[in-house]
Motif scaffolding. Structure first.
Motif, PDB file in Angstrom:
ATOM      1  N   CYS A  59       0.833  -1.201   0.000  1.00 55.68           N
ATOM      2  CA  CYS A  59       0.000   0.000   0.000  1.00 55.68           C
ATOM      3  C   CYS A  59       0.870   1.254   0.000  1.00 55.68           C
ATOM      4  N   VAL A  60       0.264   2.363  -0.356  1.00 54.20           N
ATOM      5  CA  VAL A  60       0.951   3.645  -0.288  1.00 54.20           C
ATOM      6  C   VAL A  60       1.374   3.870   1.155  1.00 54.20           C
ATOM      7  N   LYS A  61       2.674   4.029   1.379  1.00 56.05           N
ATOM      8  CA  LYS A  61       3.188   4.126   2.733  1.00 56.05           C
ATOM      9  C   LYS A  61       2.772   5.444   3.379  1.00 56.05           C
ATOM     10  N   ARG A  62       2.263   5.324   4.579  1.00 53.89           N
ATOM     11  CA  ARG A  62       1.913   6.512   5.339  1.00 53.89           C
ATOM     12  C   ARG A  62       3.119   6.908   6.194  1.00 53.89           C
ATOM     13  N   PRO A  63       3.524   8.165   6.168  1.00 56.71           N
ATOM     14  CA  PRO A  63       4.712   8.570   6.929  1.00 56.71           C
ATOM     15  C   PRO A  63       4.574   8.218   8.405  1.00 56.71           C
ATOM     16  N   LEU A  64       5.670   7.755   9.013  1.00 51.34           N
ATOM     17  CA  LEU A  64       5.658   7.494  10.443  1.00 51.34           C
ATOM     18  C   LEU A  64       5.419   8.810  11.164  1.00 51.34           C
ATOM     19  N   CYS A  65       4.328   8.873  11.861  1.00 49.29           N
ATOM     20  CA  CYS A  65       3.907  10.121  12.494  1.00 49.29           C
ATOM     21  C   CYS A  65       3.663   9.880  13.974  1.00 49.29           C
ATOM     22  N   PRO A  66       4.388  10.546  14.866  1.00 51.67           N
ATOM     23  CA  PRO A  66       4.147  10.363  16.303  1.00 51.67           C
ATOM     24  C   PRO A  66       2.733  10.778  16.697  1.00 51.67           C
ATOM     25  N   TRP A  67       2.073   9.896  17.419  1.00 56.81           N
ATOM     26  CA  TRP A  67       0.771  10.168  18.001  1.00 56.81           C
ATOM     27  C   TRP A  67       0.941  10.445  19.488  1.00 56.81           C
ATOM     28  N   ARG A  68      -0.125  10.954  20.094  1.00 50.57           N
ATOM     29  CA  ARG A  68      -0.115  11.152  21.541  1.00 50.57           C
ATOM     30  C   ARG A  68      -1.076  10.188  22.220  1.00 50.57           C
ATOM     31  N   ILE A  69      -0.598   9.585  23.304  1.00 43.23           N
ATOM     32  CA  ILE A  69      -1.462   8.814  24.189  1.00 43.23           C
ATOM     33  C   ILE A  69      -1.909   9.761  25.292  1.00 43.23           C
ATOM     34  N   ILE A 388      10.972  25.007  20.463  1.00 46.82           N
ATOM     35  CA  ILE A 388      10.004  23.975  20.852  1.00 46.82           C
ATOM     36  C   ILE A 388       8.624  24.355  20.331  1.00 46.82           C
ATOM     37  N   LYS A 389       7.978  23.413  19.673  1.00 41.87           N
ATOM     38  CA  LYS A 389       6.578  23.579  19.285  1.00 41.87           C
ATOM     39  C   LYS A 389       5.729  22.794  20.266  1.00 41.87           C
ATOM     40  N   TRP A 390       4.814  23.496  20.907  1.00 43.74           N
ATOM     41  CA  TRP A 390       3.915  22.842  21.853  1.00 43.74           C
ATOM     42  C   TRP A 390       2.633  22.476  21.122  1.00 43.74           C
ATOM     43  N   PRO A 391       2.215  21.203  21.156  1.00 46.39           N
ATOM     44  CA  PRO A 391       0.960  20.821  20.490  1.00 46.39           C
ATOM     45  C   PRO A 391      -0.195  21.679  20.984  1.00 46.39           C
ATOM     46  N   LYS A 392      -1.135  21.920  20.098  1.00 45.41           N
ATOM     47  CA  LYS A 392      -2.250  22.804  20.429  1.00 45.41           C
ATOM     48  C   LYS A 392      -3.026  22.282  21.623  1.00 45.41           C
ATOM     49  N   GLU A 393      -3.582  23.210  22.370  1.00 45.26           N
ATOM     50  CA  GLU A 393      -4.347  22.852  23.558  1.00 45.26           C
ATOM     51  C   GLU A 393      -5.651  22.167  23.143  1.00 45.26           C
ATOM     52  N   ASP A 394      -6.072  21.235  23.977  1.00 39.69           N
ATOM     53  CA  ASP A 394      -7.397  20.643  23.806  1.00 39.69           C
ATOM     54  C   ASP A 394      -7.979  20.445  25.192  1.00 39.69           C
ATOM     55  N   SER A 395      -9.201  19.985  25.260  1.00 41.54           N
ATOM     56  CA  SER A 395      -9.892  19.900  26.542  1.00 41.54           C
ATOM     57  C   SER A 395      -9.266  18.894  27.486  1.00 41.54           C
ATOM     58  N   PHE A 396      -8.397  17.998  26.949  1.00 39.14           N
ATOM     59  CA  PHE A 396      -7.772  17.002  27.798  1.00 39.14           C
ATOM     60  C   PHE A 396      -6.370  17.425  28.229  1.00 39.14           C
ATOM     61  N   ASN A 397      -5.873  18.513  27.661  1.00 40.17           N
ATOM     62  CA  ASN A 397      -4.460  18.845  27.815  1.00 40.17           C
ATOM     63  C   ASN A 397      -4.263  19.810  28.979  1.00 40.17           C
ATOM     64  N   ASN A 398      -4.076  19.272  30.171  1.00 32.39           N
ATOM     65  CA  ASN A 398      -3.748  20.084  31.319  1.00 32.39           C
ATOM     66  C   ASN A 398      -2.793  19.292  32.189  1.00 32.39           C
ATOM     67  N   ARG A 399      -2.267  19.915  33.207  1.00 27.31           N
ATOM     68  CA  ARG A 399      -1.197  19.279  33.954  1.00 27.31           C
ATOM     69  C   ARG A 399      -1.674  18.103  34.801  1.00 27.31           C
ATOM     70  N   PHE A 400      -2.984  17.917  34.921  1.00 24.79           N
ATOM     71  CA  PHE A 400      -3.508  16.775  35.665  1.00 24.79           C
ATOM     72  C   PHE A 400      -3.705  15.558  34.777  1.00 24.79           C
ATOM     73  N   VAL A 401      -3.400  15.715  33.497  1.00 23.42           N
ATOM     74  CA  VAL A 401      -3.541  14.632  32.537  1.00 23.42           C
ATOM     75  C   VAL A 401      -2.152  14.223  32.068  1.00 23.42           C
ATOM     76  N   LYS A 402      -1.910  12.924  31.952  1.00 23.52           N
ATOM     77  CA  LYS A 402      -0.621  12.421  31.504  1.00 23.52           C
ATOM     78  C   LYS A 402      -0.668  12.167  30.002  1.00 23.52           C
ATOM     79  N   THR A 403       0.441  12.443  29.352  1.00 29.92           N
ATOM     80  CA  THR A 403       0.522  12.152  27.927  1.00 29.92           C
ATOM     81  C   THR A 403       1.843  11.458  27.619  1.00 29.92           C
ATOM     82  N   GLN A 404       1.848  10.665  26.558  1.00 28.56           N
ATOM     83  CA  GLN A 404       3.040   9.995  26.055  1.00 28.56           C
ATOM     84  C   GLN A 404       2.986  10.016  24.532  1.00 28.56           C
ATOM     85  N   TRP A 405       4.154   9.869  23.905  1.00 28.65           N
ATOM     86  CA  TRP A 405       4.219   9.742  22.455  1.00 28.65           C
ATOM     87  C   TRP A 405       4.378   8.279  22.068  1.00 28.65           C
TER      88      TRP A 405
END
Length: 411
Positions: A59-69, A388-405
């Protein structure tokens, strides 16, 4: 009311459907179907059968793109910046009290409050339970004693003839240093993790128990502890607290330490902080070429706590560690994952989260336990500009929420 003829036609259609082998679709048709799927279903489709996997590779290769957990209480969501889409309900099979330790492609290494480890696939929900730490541990005469009291802050203790170490959530998570490697095609995998800088444990698919390495590595009269580790090309690289690097070869039936052909052991890495600079963490990274990099994260206090990343590589001629400006041609990395990742041939425009080579993806928790001045829970550091580029804010993005790539499709 259906006539007998209608019923006969419906029965014929049902039999055709039951007898049809969906793995034998025409390749062009199957390829067209696969390429139309969203990103999660696209990666899931390759696990259906070997025929689908063969077509999937064309298939047409999709670029490896980091997602956020994104972790919100006991739920887990995945955010794909290319689609600007959040996938919810992706934590089927995850224990509620489990914590992230390491990642490899679609797979996570998780640990729960009983110090039970398991490997979990974010896209297929497949779960692989690893042996209990309470079972017999080979080497070093160490054992884990679990705390049987419910709700107690201590998970248990590691006990050996010379010491007794308390196992708690804050020690496991704040000092997290682990590595996971898995081959999605063969199912082979290797897991290794460090506890409290002192203990080093590993497990390879097919082993009957965990292996403790404390008494099985040549110390050469040097007193050191384990700081970080990385795995690539069947070799486990161990970065010690005094700057040395040891190598263990996992390509055979039993892992063995590489001594004679280890150019890093006799040339430790040393770095002295500049005035007004606070070193956060040092991580070891293996390039596609097999060369070793040391990535150092730092806070520059005089610049409103600006975050910087420095990269060091040993000069093969002088055997001196030198600062370099690149992590490799067309490579990027997730801080703490231990290996570089192939970047898109051309930069991928995904709004403020551009995907390009020479980028370091990091989570604020990876820098230090508490950092309040960050715009977001994670960021992307551009080595070329030190911006540094900070990903755009969303309703889940605050310091009480954990994220990983994580990077779906990377193997």
């Amino acid at each position: 009311m259906d006539t007998p003829n209608d019923l006969m036609k419906e029965e014929k259609r049902r039999k055709v459907s039951e007898n049809h082998d969906w793995s034998k679709l025409y390749p062009d048709l199957l390829r067209s179907i696969l390429e139309s799927l969203n990103s999660i279903d696209f990666h899931r489709a390759k696990t259906v059968c070997s025929d689908w996997y063969s077509i999937w590779k064309t298939c047409v290769k999709r670029p490896l793109c980091p997602w956020r957990i994104i972790y919100v209480k006991y739920s887990l969501m995945l955010f794909n910046p290319r689609e600007d889409k959040i996938y919810e309900g992706t934590n089927v099979g995850l224990s509620k009290d489990s914590y992230f330790m390491a990642g490899s492609g679609n797979w996570l290494l998780m640990v729960d409050s009983h110090l039970d480890f398991y490997i979990f696939n974010l896209l297929t929900y497949k779960r692989i339970d690893l042996p209990s730490m309470e079972s017999s541990i080979r080497g070093g005469n160490v054992r884990f004693e679990r705390n049987r009291e419910h709700g107690f802050s201590e998970w248990g203790h590691f006990v050996d003839p010379c010491r007794k170490d308390c196992v708690r959530k804050d020690i496991i998570i704040c000092r997290r240093s682990a590595v996971l490697w898995i081959d999605e095609k063969t199912g082979d995998y290797v897991v290794a993790w460090i506890f409290n800088y002192h203990y080093l444990f590993s497990y390879k698919k097919g082993d009957d128990s965990w292996w403790n390495w404390n008494n099985h590595l040549s110390m050469e009269s040097l007193n050191f502890s384990f700081l970080d580790l990385a795995y690539r090309n069947s070799k486990l690289y161990l970065y010690t607290t005094n700057g040395h690097i040891k190598i263990v070869d996992f390509s055979g039936n039993d892992p063995i330490e590489v001594i004679g052909k280890n150019p890093y052991w006799e040339h430790p890495f040393r770095y002295f902080s500049k005035k007004g600079e606070y070193n956060c963490k040092k991580k070891i990274v293996i390039q596609k070429s097999g060369d070793v990099l040391i990535i150092l994260s730092a806070l520059v206090m005089r610049s409103k706590d600006k975050i910087l990343f420095y990269i060091f590589k040993m000069n093969p001629e002088s055997n001196i560690w030198e600062r370099v400006e690149s992590i490799g041609d067309d490579e990027m990395l997730i801080f703490g994952h231990g290996v570089t990742i192939r970047a898109p041939v051309h930069d991928v425009d995904v709004g403020d989260d551009g995907i390009k080579s020479g980028s370091i993806y990091f989570a604020v928790d990876d820098l230090q336990p508490i950092y309040y001045h960050a715009v977001s829970n994670c960021g992307v550091f551009d080595l070329a500009t030190s911006i540094i580029k900070w990903p755009k804010e969303d309703s889940f993005n605050n310091r009480f929420v954990k994220t990983q790539w994580f990077v779906p499709g990377f193997a």
